[in-house]
Design a protein around this motif. Sequence first.
Motif, PDB file in Angstrom:
ATOM      1  N   GLU B 321     -29.390 -33.525  -4.943  1.00  0.00           N
ATOM      2  CA  GLU B 321     -30.726 -33.411  -4.377  1.00  0.00           C
ATOM      3  C   GLU B 321     -31.010 -34.438  -3.291  1.00  0.00           C
ATOM      4  N   GLU B 322     -30.615 -35.680  -3.543  1.00  0.00           N
ATOM      5  CA  GLU B 322     -31.001 -36.709  -2.581  1.00  0.00           C
ATOM      6  C   GLU B 322     -30.290 -36.583  -1.241  1.00  0.00           C
ATOM      7  N   TYR B 323     -29.196 -35.808  -1.223  1.00  0.00           N
ATOM      8  CA  TYR B 323     -28.494 -35.610   0.061  1.00  0.00           C
ATOM      9  C   TYR B 323     -28.973 -34.371   0.799  1.00  0.00           C
ATOM     10  N   MET B 324     -29.761 -33.569   0.108  1.00  0.00           N
ATOM     11  CA  MET B 324     -30.070 -32.258   0.662  1.00  0.00           C
ATOM     12  C   MET B 324     -31.071 -32.343   1.798  1.00  0.00           C
ATOM     13  N   ILE B 325     -30.927 -31.388   2.693  1.00  0.00           N
ATOM     14  CA  ILE B 325     -31.924 -31.272   3.750  1.00  0.00           C
ATOM     15  C   ILE B 325     -32.714 -29.992   3.496  1.00  0.00           C
ATOM     16  N   SER B 326     -33.881 -29.936   4.086  1.00  0.00           N
ATOM     17  CA  SER B 326     -34.755 -28.797   3.868  1.00  0.00           C
ATOM     18  C   SER B 326     -34.622 -27.826   5.035  1.00  0.00           C
ATOM     19  N   VAL B 327     -34.459 -26.573   4.692  1.00  0.00           N
ATOM     20  CA  VAL B 327     -34.240 -25.564   5.730  1.00  0.00           C
ATOM     21  C   VAL B 327     -35.128 -24.367   5.417  1.00  0.00           C
ATOM     22  N   ALA B 328     -35.605 -23.737   6.475  1.00  0.00           N
ATOM     23  CA  ALA B 328     -36.479 -22.568   6.292  1.00  0.00           C
ATOM     24  C   ALA B 328     -35.666 -21.367   5.805  1.00  0.00           C
ATOM     25  N   ALA B 329     -36.350 -20.541   5.009  1.00  0.00           N
ATOM     26  CA  ALA B 329     -35.720 -19.299   4.550  1.00  0.00           C
ATOM     27  C   ALA B 329     -36.716 -18.176   4.745  1.00  0.00           C
ATOM     28  N   ASP B 330     -36.255 -17.034   5.189  1.00  0.00           N
ATOM     29  CA  ASP B 330     -37.202 -15.925   5.405  1.00  0.00           C
ATOM     30  C   ASP B 330     -37.390 -15.107   4.122  1.00  0.00           C
ATOM     31  N   GLU B 331     -38.189 -14.083   4.214  1.00  0.00           N
ATOM     32  CA  GLU B 331     -38.559 -13.331   3.006  1.00  0.00           C
ATOM     33  C   GLU B 331     -37.357 -12.696   2.333  1.00  0.00           C
ATOM     34  N   GLU B 332     -36.393 -12.319   3.170  1.00  0.00           N
ATOM     35  CA  GLU B 332     -35.225 -11.671   2.603  1.00  0.00           C
ATOM     36  C   GLU B 332     -34.302 -12.689   1.943  1.00  0.00           C
ATOM     37  N   GLY B 333     -34.519 -13.959   2.240  1.00  0.00           N
ATOM     38  CA  GLY B 333     -33.653 -14.984   1.678  1.00  0.00           C
ATOM     39  C   GLY B 333     -32.653 -15.526   2.674  1.00  0.00           C
ATOM     40  N   ALA B 334     -32.739 -15.068   3.943  1.00  0.00           N
ATOM     41  CA  ALA B 334     -31.816 -15.579   4.949  1.00  0.00           C
ATOM     42  C   ALA B 334     -32.189 -17.026   5.276  1.00  0.00           C
ATOM     43  N   ILE B 335     -31.195 -17.893   5.224  1.00  0.00           N
ATOM     44  CA  ILE B 335     -31.457 -19.316   5.435  1.00  0.00           C
ATOM     45  C   ILE B 335     -31.165 -19.666   6.885  1.00  0.00           C
ATOM     46  N   ASP B 336     -32.135 -20.343   7.467  1.00  0.00           N
ATOM     47  CA  ASP B 336     -32.089 -20.528   8.908  1.00  0.00           C
ATOM     48  C   ASP B 336     -31.292 -21.782   9.292  1.00  0.00           C
ATOM     49  N   THR B 337     -29.969 -21.652   9.231  1.00  0.00           N
ATOM     50  CA  THR B 337     -29.148 -22.748   9.712  1.00  0.00           C
ATOM     51  C   THR B 337     -27.809 -22.192  10.135  1.00  0.00           C
ATOM     52  N   THR B 338     -27.197 -22.862  11.108  1.00  0.00           N
ATOM     53  CA  THR B 338     -25.874 -22.409  11.530  1.00  0.00           C
ATOM     54  C   THR B 338     -24.784 -23.137  10.760  1.00  0.00           C
ATOM     55  N   GLU B 339     -25.213 -24.104   9.921  1.00  0.00           N
ATOM     56  CA  GLU B 339     -24.221 -24.853   9.146  1.00  0.00           C
ATOM     57  C   GLU B 339     -23.824 -24.055   7.907  1.00  0.00           C
ATOM     58  N   GLN B 340     -22.634 -24.358   7.418  1.00  0.00           N
ATOM     59  CA  GLN B 340     -22.230 -23.763   6.153  1.00  0.00           C
ATOM     60  C   GLN B 340     -23.101 -24.337   5.034  1.00  0.00           C
ATOM     61  N   ILE B 341     -23.690 -23.440   4.241  1.00  0.00           N
ATOM     62  CA  ILE B 341     -24.453 -23.906   3.086  1.00  0.00           C
ATOM     63  C   ILE B 341     -23.444 -24.102   1.956  1.00  0.00           C
ATOM     64  N   ILE B 342     -23.368 -25.325   1.472  1.00  0.00           N
ATOM     65  CA  ILE B 342     -22.420 -25.558   0.390  1.00  0.00           C
ATOM     66  C   ILE B 342     -23.114 -25.432  -0.958  1.00  0.00           C
ATOM     67  N   VAL B 343     -24.282 -26.029  -1.052  1.00  0.00           N
ATOM     68  CA  VAL B 343     -25.036 -25.942  -2.299  1.00  0.00           C
ATOM     69  C   VAL B 343     -26.498 -25.663  -1.955  1.00  0.00           C
ATOM     70  N   VAL B 344     -27.103 -24.733  -2.690  1.00  0.00           N
ATOM     71  CA  VAL B 344     -28.550 -24.549  -2.612  1.00  0.00           C
ATOM     72  C   VAL B 344     -29.105 -25.179  -3.868  1.00  0.00           C
ATOM     73  N   HIS B 345     -30.180 -25.898  -3.734  1.00  0.00           N
ATOM     74  CA  HIS B 345     -30.750 -26.561  -4.906  1.00  0.00           C
ATOM     75  C   HIS B 345     -31.051 -25.528  -5.976  1.00  0.00           C
ATOM     76  N   PRO B 346     -30.563 -25.777  -7.199  1.00  0.00           N
ATOM     77  CA  PRO B 346     -30.742 -24.753  -8.239  1.00  0.00           C
ATOM     78  C   PRO B 346     -32.197 -24.436  -8.530  1.00  0.00           C
ATOM     79  N   ASP B 347     -33.113 -25.307  -8.189  1.00  0.00           N
ATOM     80  CA  ASP B 347     -34.528 -25.017  -8.458  1.00  0.00           C
ATOM     81  C   ASP B 347     -35.180 -24.198  -7.337  1.00  0.00           C
TER      82      ASP B 347
END
Lengths: 355, 673, 435, 318
Positions: B321-347
Amino acid sequence: MTLLEVNDLTVEFYTEDGVVRAVDGLSYEIERGEKFGVVGESGAGKSVTALSLMRLIESPGRIVKGEIRFDGTDILELSESEVRDIRGNRIAMIFQDAQTALNPVYTVGEQIAEAMRHHLGYDDEEARTRAIELLDQVGIPEAELRYSDYPHEFSGGMQQRAVIAIALACDPDLLIADEPTTALDVTIEAKILKQIEALAEEFDTAIQLITHDLGVVAELCDRVMVMYAGQPVEKASVEQLFYDPKHPYTVGLMSSIPRIGDRRERLQTIPGTMPDLVEVPTGCSFHPRCPYAEEACRQTEPQLVDPDTGDVATDAAAERAAACLEYTGELTGGLDYEVTVEGDEQLPIGDEADD
Amino acid sequence: MSEKSYFDGATRRRTLQAMGAASVVSVTGLAGCSDDDSGNGNGNGNGNGNGNGEPEEVSFPLEVQLETNADNSDRVEMVELVAASLEDTGYFETNVETFEFNDFVARILNPEYGDRGHIGCVGLSGTFNPESFCNALHHSGNIGQCCNMSGVSDPELDDMMDSARFGIEVSQDPDLRRERYDEIWHYLAEESYSSIANFSVEDAIMNNSVHGFNGWPFNEGLLSFALYSPTENQVTWMDDDADPRETDLSDVQEGGTLRVGVVENPDSFDPPYSSDTTSTFVQSLIFEQLVTSDLEGNVYPWLAESYEIVDVQDVDRADYEEYMISVAADEEGAIDTTEQIIVVHPDDDPVGDDEVRVLTPEEAADAVADGVFGMRIQYELHEGVTFHNGEELTAENVVRSYEYYENSNVSAQTFDSVLHAEADDEYTVSVYAQVPDAEAERELPGVYILSTEQLDEIEADDDLDRGDIDPREDLTPIGTGPYTLEEFSDQQFAEYEKYDDYWVEEMGVDTIPWFDGPAEFPDGPVIDEIELEFIPDDATRSGALQNDEVDLTYGLATATLDDFDASDDFIVDIVEAGAYDYFQTPLNVEPWDDKRLRQAFNHLIPREVIVEEVFNGYRNPAWTDIPELARGLGTADYDALEAEIRPTNEYDPERAVELIEEVIADHGYESTV
Amino acid sequence: MTEPIIRVEGLRKYYDTTGGFVDRLLGNEQLVKAVDGVDLELYEGETLGIVGESGCGKTSLGRAMLRLIEPTDGSVYYHGEDLTELSSRKLRAVRKDLQYIFQDPLSSLNPRMTVGDIVGEPLDIHGLASGAERNERIYELLDVVGLSPSHADRYPHEFSGGQRQRIGIARALAVDPEVIVCDEPVSALDVSVQAQILNLLEDLQEEFGLSYIFIAHDLSVVEHISDRVAVMYLGEIVETGTTEEVYQPPNHPYAEALLSAIPEPDPLWDGDQILLSGSVPSPLDPPSGCRFHSRCPKIIQPDGVDVDPSEWRSAMNFKHRIDDGSSVEAVVARTRDEDPAEVSRERLDTLVRSEFDLPDRLSDPDLETAFSEAIDAVHDDDLDAAADALADRFRSPCEAEPPDAIDVGGGHRIACHLQDEQYADERLRHADHAD
Amino acid sequence: MSLHRFILKRLLSIIPILFGVSVITFGLVYLTPGDPVDQMVALNPHVSPSDEATLRAQYGLDRPAWEQYLLWMSNVLTGDFGQVYSSGRDVSSVVLQRLPETIVLGLFGWIFALVIAIPAGIYAAVNKDQLGDTVSRFLALSGISIPNFWLGLMLILIFSLILGLFPVLPPSREPLYHPRMLWYLLLPGVTIGTAAAASIMRVMRTSMAEELNKEYVTAARAKGLPERQIVLKHVLRNSLISVVTLAATLTASIVAGSVVVEVVFNWPGLGREFIMAINGREMNLIMAITLFTGFFVIIANLIADILYAVLDPRIRYE
């Protein structure tokens, strides 16, 4: 000298309804340079006769007997390739409907030239030049340009002229003109008839003119044969025919034509229609429509006879003949008609115009 | 000739899993369970899932619709057999409905499919990982995903499955893991959420010139395994004269050309930018991984001389959690970043939340630097391994290859376990897992090691993009593998030649520490040239083999295999594989919520008849939920397991009727049977 | 005179043969002016003959009158009501009174219907009779046209041409019409049958008080059956009058030519035939002025010119050829021996004169000069210059102005400049040459 | 109208037609369940809904249909047909690579059809209702009724596997224009051309028999021309007019037939690509292939129209 002699020509067609005898025992002859008319209504067997002369009768039709001596040779005895040498070369044909007789996808010029290349061995250039000349001769203006026109670019009259040019291409001895002007307007018809006449004269060509139009016959022909239901019913010179018709059918035909200046309220008619050739009436085939028919007409089939003597005149050379029992004395009532000629002209046939 | 249509090939091609070729399966549908469903199968008895919301009076004979995809005629036949079997009891009135493949997939991946009350049947493909035979079908996280069709939502089962793979204990103790899976198989046998009907086989058919060929359970590895695999002392050679059934290693002939009829045109030669099995098939001659596997799924170091699990820590994904950055997500669940998402916070839920906390490679490196990771496996690379372009393999290649897998077509399965890769020194590299993972030894090194020069070229050239390692983009793939790609013609053929400086040959197979094969075993593949002909149509491929235009092919319709088998001119090689057909009954819809009815259904699947009648014997009946190939890590004692579970899967209409009668009596259902 | 039952005013029917939208956009509109401003009256109980060559617009006129095709412009008053304004529902009601008989009976009869149904169909459409009454009416109609009631169950193909035309007539009579437009009703028939049908039509007219519009190209048939005649040329009526007025003697040069061309069934008849030059021009681009001028043997000479009419006609033909032509070959055809583009000026002159039937010297010196210049230009292969050379002298008033239809008395209208008093001299000239 | 303007006009009219084709195709594909992402990840348990959504967003598949279409259209207008989702390759390069293969196969089938059908049709018409005509009628009926794929498989079975005359696989290492290709193309050419040959033959026969009854044939005979010349010169050209019509419409069925034939004969053409595109819901590829084949069908019809006018001077370019 006799150019064409047809003897006892009989043509049959095999149809689902039975055997149709389209031409039955036809005999006539045409001299060199002569203009011979064949008159009759549709179904009389005129066109079949014409096609027979060139041996163009196709299945299911068949020439069953007779001979067609052209310049001494019986055409019916020739091999197919020998007949082809005559077709379009020594005997040529002008078709009734130029529009259908011309191949729509080749130029008019080509259709004239091809017969010359074939029969006369002309090369392309010779054939072309001659074809242009012919087009000019049959009265097509700007013949050189028109050479490469297609049939549809020609008016009806010009198409008919083109068909005439095709027929004349190889300078034939005999020209069979099958209703050459029927599809045309009178203004064109007049010109074309004149043209045919002039060209025939120029080329010394004999013409067998097939028509239902007595006016055309009167204008063009020397001698005439009237056909009814596949049989000849009268043969005569053109004057004899018009001023002294001997067969009731000829008479009926002539009186049913409306004429300019004729003030008759009603036209004479021949009742009924030409019989179905599958079931030709017994006896005289015209009897059901003949106003003078008697019982004998039902029984006896009349032969062509000399109307004056009553002698049989079925041979090709007979000049004057009619197929009516009247002339063999088998009618009791006789024929009761009168031919009147208005105007002051002198009848050439003397005073025996009526019976 | 084959009845299989070309659609089948395409079907096969489309499935992507790390190892297993997925065939499509069908399942019986039960409702998508909402979160508050108690979910232990029979606890949710009010049958609210009946599509139109109106609970219908349950009465026997019970009307039920069985569904599957129409283009797989074998599967349709199988479903019809099962339907007939149900009908025969008199307690069911069945209707079999088939759908075009794509339509059917869309249908069963609808989370509400389970509510419709149908019994679906699909095919899936598993791997050496025992999880692939239970998780996809039963984990609540896979409702509306692949392929929990009926909406099994059983927290107890979820826990069992999670704890069989993740956590310090299992990751360090394979025996514990085996025990836990044994529990799962027993649990599943009792609940009968799904009924696996059969396990597939991989076939290979060859003419008499091919010697020593042995199959591999997954066709993407079929050829590379058969050509040369020291783990099983496997080598294939060409010999026109000798009897192909005599395969003594002393008879090995060098040279020759092997012509193979391949079932599909490969999408791409770029490993992470292709997901079809044929792409892997053609790549596996060129590229290699850090590890390799034997026929039981045991992992051996390969490009790595050795590896070691150096650290396991009790970390879960929330710990990042403490390393995570916050990124926008649209209604469908698409995450707005060009980086590889390695972990999404389980919560966080990308679909529900506007913003989600995620870990991307940069933060992952930070976490690793701070010692926050689940596992670390350290690989010692062979020294002197060269790529086809002469480049030497170093730790750099490994790290760059992992990077190249970011945001690729296969990043989902790569980065669901990989956290980070880091060079420790020139020939040492560490790969970190996100959480303690019993599958880490197999999962973490699952990338092909690529040429750094080639990756540099792609980055430097404006006209080249990631994914362009392909002759169609004028880039010849460069790996460390035993063959080099010489010529490729799209939709037509690929030609390979043996790589002269292949590292195993250079070093000698004896230098591989774990190798204990005979001395005659060659130091590399012996066939000089490989020609692949891409022939999608089964009948044509079969014709090409018969007409001696290829030496070997695979994936033919089972109906034709017997003919080849009977012929002296051909050899048919069969190994059990991981694909399976399974049914799911709509457990959230009355009366299927009573597990006895599901058990009865399970007894009504005539597995042996199906295998014989439908598959001509070229499949194996599924007596347990785990096939032989996964037994290494999936059960403590395979024979014992089979002995215990098999009775629940035997065709037994009498027992089925008993169970059904009990259900009717207990619930007071109407019955006219 | 009583009020006509049908009065046609300024009727036009243009066919659009434009290639399509793009051409229309580019202004390449092509209109075939099939009927171009026709005025006509039809009186009760009479037969109005309409004659003309094929393509003159007779059939379009007949159909446009009944709105079987939609007229482009103009009015058709039937009992004072303008048919072109009627709604289609009203029109249908009126159609009962206005019937049409087609030229080709076979193609206008549905081959799959029995004769009884064909004849009965109009009865059904207009709700005139049903059941036994309908059958009775059908038998009656068949009887009227000379067929037997037993024919009612047969199909059209079982009949001869004349019988089919009788069926067509019976169908037209079924609704008890007032007016029948007969479009070439006998031209497809044998003469003996033609006479039967013409007599039948006359009998029916008498019996039922019908009025006919009788369209035909055969002038003798038209003369025989008609009370009044309208002569059509290129979409226009050039002469209207009683049959007597139009035929004896003919007034309009076109009518005269038409009449003279009929082959007379009399071998000794030696009337002069007037042979029109050229053929009917295209209705896409009709000649200016009097549309007949390009073929008219009596084309008027301009002031100061006085030559033989046939010489003038030939001279004008030469001019038109120059105007339309594109090369020497277009003026004089090439023969096997001679290429007009190669021959000397003198030879060309001879060839042209012989081609156009012109004398060695034109009798008018001014004309001869212009002609000579034109030949020079043709020899130089410059047809434009030749056209310019002729433009001044070779010019007829007929080319300039379309003639008005002049009423010469009692509704006898002639559209010809020769009727204009200012060209009285010209009339005289033709009278002279007629001898 | 001049030929140039006619061609120009017709070429311009292709634009709205192709536009219509593209709208319909797009609509059909859009309405079909599933999209490329479904196809790629549907059965992969590792892919989360969020991953799928991200992929969709990446390909623009999350946008409304009209927006996707407009985007596609505006790209096409700049010559960009998009990419194949699964491989990332340019659609246009894929299509252009496959196109010659299909054209060669189609042309070959075509030529086969014409070479067989026209002489057979002439023969049947000239010998109407005789034995040869009856036999050819039977063969034509069979040709029309036999499904492509079955015929292809049978030809392979008989000529490749039993008689060993032809290879099963195309000689893939030869260029398309290599003479060996001609040999190989025989079987697929026959397969693809048989149905067309059968229909063309029947039309040729009917049309020729009809033409033979026309008066210009009698007129030609009356000229004394040999029968052979009459049939091959006068009648043939007229009869070909209706054959051209049919042949043009058959282009579409040859294109359609190539789909199956390419699969059976492992021919690397557009047809096979199309099947894969449909299975993968490769919208861009489907659209491009549809447009290209549509274009060729239209061009074939245009050529037919031009041929008409060559064959039949009565036809004006309108």
